[in-house]
Motif scaffolding. Sequence first.
Motif, PDB file in Angstrom:
ATOM      1  N   PRO A 101       0.993  -1.166   0.022  1.00 30.79           N
ATOM      2  CA  PRO A 101       0.008   0.156   0.014  1.00 30.79           C
ATOM      3  C   PRO A 101       0.795   1.171   0.083  1.00 30.79           C
ATOM      4  N   LYS A 102       2.156   1.275   0.224  1.00 33.93           N
ATOM      5  CA  LYS A 102       2.632   2.507   0.807  1.00 33.93           C
ATOM      6  C   LYS A 102       3.865   2.818  -0.350  1.00 33.93           C
ATOM      7  N   VAL A 103       3.943   1.881  -1.444  1.00 35.13           N
ATOM      8  CA  VAL A 103       5.058   1.811  -2.396  1.00 35.13           C
ATOM      9  C   VAL A 103       4.528   2.821  -3.414  1.00 35.13           C
ATOM     10  N   PRO A 104       5.201   4.016  -3.797  1.00 35.92           N
ATOM     11  CA  PRO A 104       4.938   4.956  -4.570  1.00 35.92           C
ATOM     12  C   PRO A 104       4.253   4.575  -5.761  1.00 35.92           C
ATOM     13  N   VAL A 105       5.188   3.395  -6.556  1.00 38.89           N
ATOM     14  CA  VAL A 105       4.787   3.162  -7.933  1.00 38.89           C
ATOM     15  C   VAL A 105       3.395   2.571  -7.910  1.00 38.89           C
ATOM     16  N   ILE A 106       3.222   1.567  -6.878  1.00 42.58           N
ATOM     17  CA  ILE A 106       2.051   1.044  -6.762  1.00 42.58           C
ATOM     18  C   ILE A 106       0.618   2.027  -6.623  1.00 42.58           C
ATOM     19  N   GLN A 107       1.101   3.311  -5.789  1.00 44.11           N
ATOM     20  CA  GLN A 107      -0.058   4.033  -5.693  1.00 44.11           C
ATOM     21  C   GLN A 107      -0.270   4.657  -6.834  1.00 44.11           C
ATOM     22  N   GLU A 108       0.653   5.099  -7.799  1.00 47.39           N
ATOM     23  CA  GLU A 108       0.296   5.745  -8.718  1.00 47.39           C
ATOM     24  C   GLU A 108      -0.511   4.917 -10.038  1.00 47.39           C
ATOM     25  N   ILE A 109      -0.050   3.308 -10.262  1.00 47.21           N
ATOM     26  CA  ILE A 109      -0.531   2.437 -10.843  1.00 47.21           C
ATOM     27  C   ILE A 109      -2.254   2.201 -10.240  1.00 47.21           C
ATOM     28  N   ALA A 110      -2.376   2.254  -9.002  1.00 45.35           N
ATOM     29  CA  ALA A 110      -3.694   2.207  -8.316  1.00 45.35           C
ATOM     30  C   ALA A 110      -4.634   3.455  -8.860  1.00 45.35           C
ATOM     31  N   ALA A 111      -3.985   4.710  -8.772  1.00 46.09           N
ATOM     32  CA  ALA A 111      -4.801   5.857  -9.369  1.00 46.09           C
ATOM     33  C   ALA A 111      -5.114   5.715 -10.662  1.00 46.09           C
ATOM     34  N   ILE A 112      -4.016   5.346 -11.436  1.00 45.33           N
ATOM     35  CA  ILE A 112      -4.411   5.230 -13.159  1.00 45.33           C
ATOM     36  C   ILE A 112      -5.419   4.432 -13.154  1.00 45.33           C
ATOM     37  N   CYS A 113      -5.501   3.278 -12.393  1.00 49.12           N
ATOM     38  CA  CYS A 113      -6.670   2.261 -12.781  1.00 49.12           C
ATOM     39  C   CYS A 113      -7.936   2.427 -11.860  1.00 49.12           C
ATOM     40  N   GLY A 114      -7.947   3.394 -11.056  1.00 54.87           N
ATOM     41  CA  GLY A 114      -9.246   3.802 -10.411  1.00 54.87           C
ATOM     42  C   GLY A 114      -9.350   2.860  -9.277  1.00 54.87           C
ATOM     43  N   ALA A 115      -8.433   2.287  -8.626  1.00 54.66           N
ATOM     44  CA  ALA A 115      -8.505   1.413  -7.528  1.00 54.66           C
ATOM     45  C   ALA A 115      -8.218   1.889  -6.257  1.00 54.66           C
TER      46      ALA A 115
END
Length: 640
Positions: A101-115
């Motif tokens: 949950p706290k890894v920046p690249v994962i947060q970015e991907i989540a935002a792009i995918c609407g997660a």
Amino acid sequence: MATKKIIIRIDGRETEVTKDSFLLGVLRDNGVAVPTLCHHKDLTPQGTCRLCVVEIEQNGKKKLVTSCNFPIRAEISIDTTSERVKKHRKTLAEMYLGRWPKVPVIQEIAAICGATDKDRFKSELTDENEKACILCGHCVHACEEFIMEKILDFAGRGIKRHMTMPFGEVDPHCIGCTSCAYVCPTGAIQIVDDMNGPHDAKLIRDYGMKINAEMATLDKSQCRMREVGTANIVDVMDAYDLLPVHNYKFGQHVDTPNIDSKMLKKKYVTQGMPDGCWKGCSMACAKTVDGFELKTGPYKGSKVTVDGPEYETAAAAANMGCFDGDFLMEYNFYCDTYGVDTISVGTCMAFVMECFENGLIDKEVTGGKELKFGATAEVLQCLHEMAVGEGFGVDVGMGIRYLKGKWASELGADAGFMQDIGMEVKGLEYSEYVCKESLAQQAGYTMAVKGPQHDEAWLIFMDMVNNQIPSFEDKAEALYYYPLWRTWFGLNGLCKLLWNDVVPTANKNFPPQQAAKVPEHVEDFFKFFEGMTGEPLDENKMLDQSARVHNLQRVMSRMLGFGTRKDDMPPYRAVGPVTGEEYESRAEKIYDKQMKDILGIDPEGKTTEEKMEITRKHREDQYNKVVDAAYDRRGWTRNG
Ligand code: SF4
Ligand code: SF4
Ligand code: FES
């Protein structure tokens, strides 16, 4: 072969693409944003994270495919934003978010995918570390594809999968190149020490990784150094009539396929993988032959590893007329083992062979050896004699300049003919290129401070094949710039192959004379210098630095008795045809044609001797003009 094109539809828009292109690249080239996690532009696609899915329709059937590793081979329609695609990506992104949950690249991907739901997949595996490893695999592949090592790998299955070194311990084979850390998107791999204390390690890494990636991705379509090493040049030189054959008389031979890169790969190079000169080399040419059984000399019967052959060694074999793969391996091994240079021995041997074939020396002189072109057993015999300091091999080891003097004074051999065919300047044997058709290379060889090695100015392709330096002034400029540039990067421990054997794809956009310099790689090398020393560099500063060393080398050359115009004079074999046989072999293609087109003289009705005389006068005159221009450019007197 023409590249096949295919029409596809992306979100309703038609576009033409090259067959076998990967879909992800095509989508991005067409401005379509696609989230990715396991994809890296310079590494082989893995297709593991599945975030890059799109929906394709082919022959009326729809399916989801991972675009990063999907090669386009038929007409398809692609929907990049279908409900299926969006749902698939969102679910995956939520899974990744639940785990990291706290890894920046994962947060970015989540935002792009609407997660947005962090808790849907929360579990005891949730890792709150901001720099957690997200199992993208970039490090594993960078180690393997850039450095040709397999230090890192995944262990465990399913949710227990994790990245590790063998047996979970630090692997002593790791060279600390930091490629893995460089490509890691989360910072999970950290660099804890920069042993050489560079001024700016990041700058060096930025440019080093750029070169690593170019070598890993472009070499296979440009030079195949990682497959067959510099031996790939044998095929090219033969095709361009530049491979030295029979003491530089000819430039190609019907038997070259016995020692070319295809044969070496098929029959000899055993490792099937790059095996660079040193661990971690970005290029890492392949050139090792394992388990070769020696047939002569002190190690006869032993199975050995041969480190080679390089182009020059294979070309030296051609120069001696020894088109035999087994001979090449044996010659390579024993030259290395005895610590003698394959080029100098090969060039000297070729001179000896031509003298023998022309009756200047006989078996009495050679210790009973029938030293004609192609005499493989006799060449090896000479080599072994040279090593133990016995017999005729000792004389061969003294070099061409010595042999010319000795045979003229002791045997009364034709000194003029030996001067013409003895391929040495300043006492050093020529390296293995036929330079008759390249004025710039002729002067590059002779003006080289150490004699005609090709390290200082290898201008043959630029001049003859690519026609990038047509005028005397262009050639003079090249003879000024390249020796200084090559001296500079040699002093800084940088390899020539990385500079201009594999070139960036955008290099073709430069005008020819600029393209020859490979400006992007020159800039990369300047950045390495700046990263180490903290001193920014440009072309003028580089030339200044290099000129200081180059001038010192010239002073030393003067102290050794060389360094004026008389020492920059080539044997005529380097400039034009010495014998009638040599003239006739290229009469139609080159010499007669040039006589007519350039000199306006009709060769019809003239004897070969007459034509050779006219050709010689013209070629020697041209050579002197290029040297005049080169001296002027350097600010030297006409005496050098
Ligand atoms: S530092 Fe280099 S050699 Fe070591 S694991 Fe990383 S990529 Fe491989
Ligand atoms: S360490 Fe970094 S590069 Fe390697 S798999 Fe994990 S996140 Fe990817
Ligand atoms: S980017 Fe990971 S599967 Fe394509």
